[in-house]
Motif scaffolding. Structure first.
Motif, PDB file in Angstrom:
ATOM      1  N   VAL A  63      -2.060  -2.183 -11.442  1.00  0.00           N
ATOM      2  CA  VAL A  63      -1.209  -1.027 -11.748  1.00  0.00           C
ATOM      3  C   VAL A  63      -0.113  -0.935 -10.693  1.00  0.00           C
ATOM      4  N   PRO A  64       1.030  -0.287 -11.024  1.00  0.00           N
ATOM      5  CA  PRO A  64       2.103  -0.137 -10.040  1.00  0.00           C
ATOM      6  C   PRO A  64       1.656   0.714  -8.851  1.00  0.00           C
ATOM      7  N   LEU A  65       2.177   0.376  -7.688  1.00  0.00           N
ATOM      8  CA  LEU A  65       1.903   1.120  -6.458  1.00  0.00           C
ATOM      9  C   LEU A  65       3.174   1.829  -6.015  1.00  0.00           C
ATOM     10  N   LEU A  84      19.900   8.024  -0.828  1.00  0.00           N
ATOM     11  CA  LEU A  84      20.503   7.083  -1.771  1.00  0.00           C
ATOM     12  C   LEU A  84      20.485   5.664  -1.216  1.00  0.00           C
ATOM     13  N   ARG A  85      20.701   5.512   0.084  1.00  0.00           N
ATOM     14  CA  ARG A  85      20.628   4.170   0.682  1.00  0.00           C
ATOM     15  C   ARG A  85      19.222   3.584   0.533  1.00  0.00           C
ATOM     16  N   LEU A  86      18.206   4.412   0.735  1.00  0.00           N
ATOM     17  CA  LEU A  86      16.838   3.930   0.560  1.00  0.00           C
ATOM     18  C   LEU A  86      16.593   3.508  -0.884  1.00  0.00           C
ATOM     19  N   VAL A 116       5.086  -5.720  -2.750  1.00  0.00           N
ATOM     20  CA  VAL A 116       3.850  -4.983  -3.043  1.00  0.00           C
ATOM     21  C   VAL A 116       4.101  -3.493  -3.248  1.00  0.00           C
ATOM     22  N   LEU A 117       5.359  -3.075  -3.229  1.00  0.00           N
ATOM     23  CA  LEU A 117       5.699  -1.680  -3.507  1.00  0.00           C
ATOM     24  C   LEU A 117       6.536  -1.659  -4.779  1.00  0.00           C
ATOM     25  N   ASP A 118       5.974  -1.083  -5.832  1.00  0.00           N
ATOM     26  CA  ASP A 118       6.647  -1.086  -7.130  1.00  0.00           C
ATOM     27  C   ASP A 118       7.615   0.073  -7.292  1.00  0.00           C
ATOM     28  N   VAL A 119       7.290   1.223  -6.676  1.00  0.00           N
ATOM     29  CA  VAL A 119       8.109   2.424  -6.824  1.00  0.00           C
ATOM     30  C   VAL A 119       8.286   3.070  -5.459  1.00  0.00           C
ATOM     31  N   LEU A 120       9.536   3.170  -5.003  1.00  0.00           N
ATOM     32  CA  LEU A 120       9.836   3.888  -3.768  1.00  0.00           C
ATOM     33  C   LEU A 120      10.131   5.342  -4.118  1.00  0.00           C
ATOM     34  N   LEU A 121       9.617   6.262  -3.279  1.00  0.00           N
ATOM     35  CA  LEU A 121       9.731   7.692  -3.536  1.00  0.00           C
ATOM     36  C   LEU A 121      10.500   8.391  -2.415  1.00  0.00           C
ATOM     37  N   PRO A 122      11.786   8.124  -2.249  1.00  0.00           N
ATOM     38  CA  PRO A 122      12.527   8.820  -1.186  1.00  0.00           C
ATOM     39  C   PRO A 122      12.676  10.296  -1.511  1.00  0.00           C
ATOM     40  N   ASP A 123      12.713  11.112  -0.472  1.00  0.00           N
ATOM     41  CA  ASP A 123      12.847  12.561  -0.619  1.00  0.00           C
ATOM     42  C   ASP A 123      14.127  12.987   0.070  1.00  0.00           C
ATOM     43  N   VAL A 124      15.006  13.699  -0.645  1.00  0.00           N
ATOM     44  CA  VAL A 124      16.295  14.070  -0.077  1.00  0.00           C
ATOM     45  C   VAL A 124      16.122  14.914   1.178  1.00  0.00           C
ATOM     46  N   LYS A 125      15.035  15.680   1.278  1.00  0.00           N
ATOM     47  CA  LYS A 125      14.779  16.496   2.462  1.00  0.00           C
ATOM     48  C   LYS A 125      14.342  15.612   3.629  1.00  0.00           C
ATOM     49  N   HIS A 126      13.260  14.864   3.415  1.00  0.00           N
ATOM     50  CA  HIS A 126      12.654  14.120   4.510  1.00  0.00           C
ATOM     51  C   HIS A 126      13.444  12.878   4.899  1.00  0.00           C
ATOM     52  N   TYR A 155      15.448  -5.109  -3.864  1.00  0.00           N
ATOM     53  CA  TYR A 155      14.217  -5.914  -3.816  1.00  0.00           C
ATOM     54  C   TYR A 155      13.435  -5.855  -5.119  1.00  0.00           C
ATOM     55  N   GLY A 156      14.030  -5.282  -6.161  1.00  0.00           N
ATOM     56  CA  GLY A 156      13.395  -5.277  -7.460  1.00  0.00           C
ATOM     57  C   GLY A 156      12.416  -4.142  -7.698  1.00  0.00           C
ATOM     58  N   ALA A 157      12.358  -3.172  -6.787  1.00  0.00           N
ATOM     59  CA  ALA A 157      11.466  -2.022  -6.970  1.00  0.00           C
ATOM     60  C   ALA A 157      12.188  -0.918  -7.730  1.00  0.00           C
ATOM     61  N   ASP A 158      11.420  -0.060  -8.376  1.00  0.00           N
ATOM     62  CA  ASP A 158      11.974   1.110  -9.040  1.00  0.00           C
ATOM     63  C   ASP A 158      12.040   2.284  -8.066  1.00  0.00           C
ATOM     64  N   VAL A 159      12.737   3.345  -8.484  1.00  0.00           N
ATOM     65  CA  VAL A 159      12.940   4.517  -7.631  1.00  0.00           C
ATOM     66  C   VAL A 159      12.643   5.776  -8.429  1.00  0.00           C
TER      67      VAL A 159
END
Length: 431
Positions: free
Chosen positions: A299-301, A339-341, A321-331, A348-352
């Motif tokens: 499953v995606p991580l 947006l840069r993250l 090994v990271l399928d979805v990056l979860l950046p937070d505009v606050k943190h 690298y082919g990951a989703d956001v």
């Protein structure tokens, strides 16, 4: 004492009647010559902090910036880890007061980032970055409003971040759009779960699906004793999956409360839940652990909600090994670093999917960034935590059938509207 402001389109926001308070100036003066720092309509003149009590679990912390011509901007610094935000917000305010909006944006993205990343413990750095994220959002909001552009459109034109990868559509909001853009949402039911039981989780999940959501997230291991956490948490997750049916995504957030070994030992049960992603089951620097989870579960991580620097996620992205990056505009420190993250992950082919267990101000910012990044994944929104239509944590007219309708106004497109002498105002922090 606190009270909750209503949220209206930006053009209707009521002016503040609270005078700025005096604070110390422990931070170096902002950029520019003496002439550039002279008072003027395009200058930052005040920074204020507002506290809104939502529930026993949640308090929204809002930063307001104001210019000499009455221009205002709003940002959110909620979920600040420990301490009082007034002092660090005052430090940053000293660096931008008297400068132009554009200079303030640049200064916060350079000097402010260095300030946030100065040597300290992990919690202190996260707190500084969260304060920076709220103020940077507020300044960008004000700068966009002065040009009569929605925030995403202003960033694309004025802030000049790296271009969106060519394979992604440019879906940034445009003032000429015939139809308001929409962003798909997922319902995070975790904060509304006052009882950590399968029945409570199932009821909230059913409400979310009835409200139009096609994805629901829960943190099934939260609030459970260590001795029964794994088994009881899996029961909660199964109740959500059984309730929403096979056509709705179930997102699982482990919050690092179970170990890689725990998950591997029950891998068939985790896989049977068919999660849309498994979040925070291993640290982002544990590439080996992430790979073992991916191989065992299939499953995606997901992860990265507290990430502020690219090097914090590079090893996981490079390792695939990271399928979805979860950046937070606050943190992350504001819209530009978030947006840069996102774009780093895409390279690298990951989703956001932007992390957003937040109030209406951060939700608006994250929605603009979702469109600007061209992300097809849903955006997080808290569900069931507050009273109101379907438990929405943002204005009902902006949330329709599990989507966020981007406000049409400039900047974020909305702002808290306060009654005169609103007790939710803590006072000014401007030096």
């Amino acid at each position: 004492m606190t009270s909750e402001p209503t949220v209206t389109p930006a053009a209707e926001a009521a002016p503040s009647v609270v005078p700025p308070a005096t604070a110390a100036r422990p931070f170096p003066a902002g950029p520019g010559t003496r002439g550039e720092r002279a008072a003027g309509g395009e200058r930052v003149t005040a920074v204020r902090l507002h506290t809104v009590s939502v529930t026993r679990r949640t308090t929204w912390l809002l930063a307001e910036v104001r210019g000499g011509d009455g221009t205002t901007g709003w940002g959110e610094l909620s979920d600040l880890p420990g301490g009082d935000p007034a002092a660090p917000l005052s430090e940053l305010a000293a660096g931008i007061t008297g400068t132009t909006w554009v200079r303030a944006v640049t200064w916060l993205d350079t000097q402010g980032q260095r300030w946030a990343d100065a040597p300290a413990g992990a919690t202190a750095r996260l707190a500084r970055r969260t304060v920076l994220g709220g103020l940077a959002t507020a300044v960008a909001d004000a700068a966009a409003r002065r040009t009569a552009l929605p925030l995403g459109h202003w960033i694309r034109r004025s802030a000049a971040p790296p271009p969106v990868p060519a394979v992604l559509p440019d879906r940034a909001a445009s003032p000429s759009s015939a139809e308001a853009p929409r962003v798909a949402l997922y319902a995070n039911i975790n904060r509304a779960m006052t009882a950590r039981t399968p029945q409570a989780a199932a009821r909230l999940a059913a409400r979310a699906v009835a409200a139009g959501f096609r994805a629901v997230k829960c943190a099934p291991f939260d609030g459970l004793p260590a001795g029964v956490r794994l088994g009881a948490g899996l029961e909660i997750a199964r109740a959500v999956r059984d309730t929403v049916g096979p056509e709705v995504d179930v997102l699982l957030d482990a919050h690092h409360l179970v170990t890689v070994a725990d998950v591997l030992g029950r891998s068939e049960e985790f896989a049977a839940l068919r999660p849309g992603w498994l979040e925070d089951a291993a640290r982002l620097d544990d590439v080996t652990g992430l790979r073992r989870l991916r191989d065992a579960l299939g499953v995606p991580l997901a992860g990265g909600e507290f990430t502020g620097r690219e090097e914090e996620v590079l090893s996981a992205l490079r390792g695939g090994v990271l399928d979805v990056l979860l950046p937070d505009v606050k943190h992350a420190g504001g819209p530009l670093p978030a947006l840069r993250l996102a774009r780093l992950a895409q390279r690298y082919g990951a989703d956001v999917s932007f992390h957003n267990p937040s109030g209406p101000v951060a939700t608006a910012a994250a929605a603009h960034l979702t469109l600007l990044a061209g992300s097809a994944l849903p955006l997080e929104v808290m569900f069931g935590e507050r009273d109101g239509p379907a438990g929405w944590s943002a204005p009902p007219h902006l949330l329709v059938d599990g989507t966020y309708v981007l406000p049409s106004g400039p900047g974020l497109g909305l702002a808290p509207a306060r009654a005169p002498q609103d007790p939710s105002v803590n006072g000014g922090v401007t030096p």
